[in-house]
Design an enzyme around this catalytic site. Structure first.
Site, PDB file in Angstrom:
ATOM      1  CB  THR A  39      -1.080   0.046   1.142  1.00  0.00           C
ATOM      2  OG1 THR A  39      -1.948  -1.089   1.211  1.00  0.00           O
ATOM      3  CG2 THR A  39      -1.785   1.194   1.388  1.00  0.00           C
ATOM      4  CG  ASP A  61      -1.445  -7.446  -3.003  1.00  0.00           C
ATOM      5  OD1 ASP A  61      -1.603  -8.445  -1.881  1.00  0.00           O
ATOM      6  OD2 ASP A  61      -2.306  -6.730  -3.242  1.00  0.00           O
ATOM      7  CB  SER A  84      -2.139 -11.500  -1.355  1.00  0.00           C
ATOM      8  OG  SER A  84      -2.994 -10.551  -0.436  1.00  0.00           O
ATOM      9  CG  ASP A  93      -3.014  -7.959   3.677  1.00  0.00           C
ATOM     10  OD1 ASP A  93      -3.414  -7.412   4.531  1.00  0.00           O
ATOM     11  OD2 ASP A  93      -3.614  -8.008   2.352  1.00  0.00           O
ATOM     12  CB  THR A 122       0.335 -11.555  14.676  1.00  0.00           C
ATOM     13  OG1 THR A 122      -0.249 -12.146  13.716  1.00  0.00           O
ATOM     14  CG2 THR A 122      -0.430 -10.958  15.699  1.00  0.00           C
ATOM     15  CD  GLN A 160      -8.494 -21.567  17.436  1.00  0.00           C
ATOM     16  OE1 GLN A 160      -9.697 -20.967  17.560  1.00  0.00           O
ATOM     17  NE2 GLN A 160      -8.821 -22.807  17.211  1.00  0.00           N
ATOM     18  CB  CYS A 161      -5.349 -16.726  23.029  1.00  0.00           C
ATOM     19  SG  CYS A 161      -6.705 -17.677  23.441  1.00  0.00           S
TER      20      CYS A 161
END
Length: 363
Positions: free
Chosen positions: A13, A57, A59, A90, A166, A299-300
């Site tokens: 970006t 990009d 991604s 990302d 993250t 997952q936390c």
């Protein structure tokens, strides 16, 4: 002596412009990007540039492109005091984690940054992120060594260890956080470096402040001079899956039985818990017996896996699942790729996954 920094533009970006016809963001020329930041001319730092052509990009980031980045840094390592990589947000945490493992013996800063708004927009966060990243990449201690000889991510006033970070928001300028490890530096009116958290070549990993569980001495600590030894081979035979209530047995067994799959990052509940379904434990046990490496990551966003806390976690441990401690998914995946590229023996990979090799987990 004037510091020299290599600025590597991959895309993202920060270097985009809005198409007046479609309204979509599109990459534009790197020199045009630099012209938007006249403040760079005020630096007492020599800045050279390298551009991916065409820009990508984030991604579309891949192990092949991580290898290209590692080559660029290794080939120019002796010529520059630090490196800044402009990257889309990302997959920035994946790239930072991968490079932290690939660039063994790093003694110079490699700082990734980007922005949430294109650098040409009035309210862009790109200018500050770019300017401060370059300043940090050029910063040295009194003895002439790099202030932050790590792979880091700089965003919104904070420098974080790359393999601890993250992405937390798609909308806020505070897009990244290292939930289980303190910031390496904070930028306000002055830049404050937190020396106690920075991993220098002579630093024992056990001396850095833990976030989760007691540390033990690392076999990687050394006071000897360090030379960069980049590893360009990555093995991406790894997959991520998240547990959820009602997950199907046939799908899990299908994943575990996938040919050529060497490792699984399993995202569990809370402190590393999973359903107590006998079929799940049996499937995981069969996988580990067949040489699959299964890493338990919570997952936390904050906290760590403690498989001995509850019976559900203990059963995973008995099935051969390895704790991911307080690491991120991004670090677990890229560490597996790195180790699988280095070792053919799954036991060797398994043992190294239990150790902190770049400060990515607290063990």
């Amino acid at each position: 002596m004037i510091s020299k920094v290599l600025l590597i533009y991959t895309g993202g970006t920060i270097g985009m412009n809005r198409n007046p016809l479609t309204g979509a963001l599109e990459p534009f020329d790197f020199e045009h990007l630099l012209s938007r930041v006249p403040e760079l001319a005020q630096f007492q730092t020599e800045i050279a540039t390298y551009q991916f052509n065409p820009p990508i990009d984030s991604s579309d980031m891949s192990p092949k492109l991580w290898t290209e980045l590692a080559h660029i840094i290794a080939d120019n390592y002796d010529e520059y005091d630090g490196f800044v990589i402009l990257h889309g947000t990302d997959t920035m945490a994946y790239t930072a984690s991968a490079l932290s493992f690939m660039l063994e013996g790093l003694t110079k800063p490699v700082i990734l940054t980007g922005s949430q708004l294109p650098i040409g927009q009035l309210r862009t966060d790109g200018k500050e992120n770019l300017i401060t990243s370059i300043e940090m990449a050029a910063a040295k201690r009194a003895d002439g060594t790099a202030m932050v000889p790590e792979v880091g991510i700089y965003f919104n006033g904070h420098l974080m260890r790359g393999n601890r970070t993250t992405k937390q928001s798609a909308d806020e300028f505070n897009a990244f956080e290292s939930f289980n490890y303190p910031h390496l530096a904070d930028a306000g009116v002055e830049i404050t470096y937190h020396e106690e958290y920075i991993l220098h070549p002579s630093t024992s990993l056990s001396s850095l402040h833990p976030s989760c569980v007691p540390s033990v001495a690392s076999e990687h600590s050394s006071s000897a001079p360090v030379t960069l030894h980049p590893q360009f081979t990555l093995d991406n035979n790894v997959i991520i899956f998240s547990l959820f209530p009602g997950i199907r047995e046939d799908l899990i067994r299908h994943i575990i039985a996938t040919p050529n799959l060497r490792a699984i990052v399993m995202r569990t509940f809370g402190s590393g818990n999973a359903p107590q379904s006998p079929w799940l434990i049996n499937a995981l046990r069969e996988g580990t017996r067949n040489g699959k490496i299964i890493i338990n990551i919570s997952q936390c966003l904050q906290g760590c896996v403690q498989m001995g806390r509850y019976d559900t976690g203990y059963q995973l441990q008995e099935a051969g699942v390895i704790s991911g401690y307080d690491g991120t998914v991004e670090a677990a995946v890229t560490k597996l790729m790195y180790l699988q590229g280095k070792y053919t023996d799954p036991e060797a990979v398994r043992e190294m996954m239990k150790k902190s090799i770049r400060g990515e987990i607290t063990v």
